[in-house]
Design a protein around this motif. Structure first.
Motif, PDB file in Angstrom:
ATOM      1  N   ILE A  30      10.618  -3.001   0.311  1.00  9.02           N
ATOM      2  CA  ILE A  30       9.809  -2.081  -0.256  1.00  9.02           C
ATOM      3  C   ILE A  30       9.800  -1.777  -1.938  1.00  9.02           C
ATOM      4  O   ILE A  30      11.045  -1.094  -1.972  1.00  9.02           O
ATOM      5  N   ASN A  31       9.184  -2.642  -2.519  1.00  8.71           N
ATOM      6  CA  ASN A  31       9.460  -2.662  -4.013  1.00  8.71           C
ATOM      7  C   ASN A  31      11.043  -3.252  -3.976  1.00  8.71           C
ATOM      8  O   ASN A  31      11.841  -2.215  -5.120  1.00  8.71           O
ATOM      9  N   GLY A  32      11.495  -4.030  -3.569  1.00 10.03           N
ATOM     10  CA  GLY A  32      12.868  -4.575  -3.723  1.00 10.03           C
ATOM     11  C   GLY A  32      13.850  -3.973  -3.200  1.00 10.03           C
ATOM     12  O   GLY A  32      15.037  -4.226  -3.515  1.00 10.03           O
ATOM     13  N   LYS A  33      13.607  -2.933  -2.215  1.00 13.81           N
ATOM     14  CA  LYS A  33      14.629  -2.123  -1.852  1.00 13.81           C
ATOM     15  C   LYS A  33      14.428  -2.145   0.047  1.00 13.81           C
ATOM     16  O   LYS A  33      13.046  -1.845   0.294  1.00 13.81           O
ATOM     17  N   MET A 258       0.829  -3.197   9.174  1.00 14.33           N
ATOM     18  CA  MET A 258       0.730  -4.162   7.936  1.00 14.33           C
ATOM     19  C   MET A 258       0.051  -3.558   6.859  1.00 14.33           C
ATOM     20  O   MET A 258       0.514  -3.667   5.596  1.00 14.33           O
ATOM     21  N   LYS A 259      -1.016  -2.981   7.038  1.00 15.13           N
ATOM     22  CA  LYS A 259      -1.870  -2.454   5.823  1.00 15.13           C
ATOM     23  C   LYS A 259      -1.102  -1.409   5.132  1.00 15.13           C
ATOM     24  O   LYS A 259      -1.168  -1.620   3.884  1.00 15.13           O
ATOM     25  N   LEU A 266       2.739  -1.049  -3.173  1.00 16.20           N
ATOM     26  CA  LEU A 266       2.255  -0.685  -4.572  1.00 16.20           C
ATOM     27  C   LEU A 266       2.311   0.588  -4.794  1.00 16.20           C
ATOM     28  O   LEU A 266       2.381   1.036  -5.980  1.00 16.20           O
ATOM     29  N   GLU A 267       2.298   1.458  -3.911  1.00 16.78           N
ATOM     30  CA  GLU A 267       2.409   3.229  -4.006  1.00 16.78           C
ATOM     31  C   GLU A 267       3.797   3.576  -4.775  1.00 16.78           C
ATOM     32  O   GLU A 267       3.547   4.168  -5.830  1.00 16.78           O
ATOM     33  N   ILE A 268       4.733   3.038  -4.047  1.00 19.79           N
ATOM     34  CA  ILE A 268       6.149   3.300  -4.713  1.00 19.79           C
ATOM     35  C   ILE A 268       6.203   2.793  -5.981  1.00 19.79           C
ATOM     36  O   ILE A 268       6.880   3.310  -6.814  1.00 19.79           O
TER      37      ILE A 268
END
Ligand code: G1P
Length: 271
Positions: A30-33, A258-259, A266-268
């Motif tokens: 999630i955002n690279g982590k 999935m959604k 995107l949010e993080i």
């Protein structure tokens, strides 16, 4: 003090197929982590000393993620890359705090909790469900404070849309303690929309009493044939155990669908 946390990780992750056909959902970035690292950071920052991972043979990749010492050592020797050194240091730091237990059949969250019975030392422990990320404000830390103040079990809570109540544990309250905390009088796992007592949902952070093991030992399966932690909590409430619902102030991200998973990245990124 709450010193131990448990994290059920044996779930199959079917809501995230096909990504989870070969990959544990908790390791998806999630955002690279990896999602699980956000959960670990929350625990550690909240003062947790030991974290028990409940995995299965099928999810052993999670254990492997923390046990790649020889691989890291040989890469660091050859490359002398500072970033990789830092990442390895972080992995070692996490590894020291993690213990693994097995739940080889996905019989539900309650069954997962029962597998940790002989490792829980104190009267209360924390449980985090890895699908639920809570950002900006450390929810576990807030809940530990609530536990100390009210000498009770605690569950994280949030209002959800009425047409989604059948996706959550839903509870009713009997008394407000203050602006963010209230006494829970009943809880039901994924009720039908028409029968739901409210639209107050349980989110995946729980401070549970050790006594829950006595209930879980004899618990029969509930909705969908699973042993639900929600049903054990309901039984404890009926036996006059105090459960406080805590309206957390952080930002909730649902990474279990999935959604939600796509949205969470995107949010993080914006935080
Ligand atoms: C679990 C719990 C449910 C809770 C939810 C929070 O459901 O059983 O009571 O509301 O987590 O995310 P699951 O997401 O495993 O279906």
């Amino acid at each position: 003090m709450i010193k131990q946390a448990i994290i059920p990780l044996a779930g199959l992750g079917t809501r995230l197929l096909p990504l989870t056909s070969i990959m544990a959902k908790e390791l998806l970035p999630i955002n690279g982590k990896p999602g699980i690292e956000y959960i670990l950071d929350e625990c550690i920052e909240a003062g947790i000393k030991e974290i028990i991972f409940i995995i299965s043979k099928k999810k052993e990749v999670i254990k492997k993620y923390f046990y790649k010492d020889n691989f890291y050592k040989s890469i660091i020797k050859r490359k002398k890359d500072q970033r990789i050194k830092e990442e390895y240091k972080k992995i070692l730091f996490y590894k020291k705090k993690i213990k693994f237990v097995y739940q080889n059949y996905p019989l539900g969250t309650g069954d997962a909790v029962l597998k940790t019975k002989k490792y829980i030392k104190d009267d209360y422990f924390l449980m985090l469900l890895p699908d639920d990320l809570i950002m900006k404000k450390n929810c576990s830390k807030e809940m530990i404070k609530v536990h100390k103040k009210y000498k009770s079990s605690v569950m994280a809570s949030m209002k959800v849309k009425k047409n989604t109540v059948n996706r959550w544990g839903i509870y009713s309250t009997s008394k407000n303690l203050d602006k963010k905390n209230f006494i829970i009088s009943n809880v039901v796992e994924k009720p039908d929309i028409k029968k739901a007592p409210s639209n107050n949902a349980v989110i995946g952070r729980y401070i549970l009493p050790k006594n829950i093991f006595n209930i879980l030992k004899n618990q029969v399966s509930g909705k969908g044939g699973e042993i639900h932690i929600t049903d054990a909590i309901k039984a404890l409430i009926q036996n006059n155990f105090k459960f406080v619902g805590h309206k957390f102030s952080g930002k909730y991200l649902d990474c279990g669908t999935m959604k939600g998973y796509i949205k969470s990245t995107l949010e993080i990124n914006k935080i």
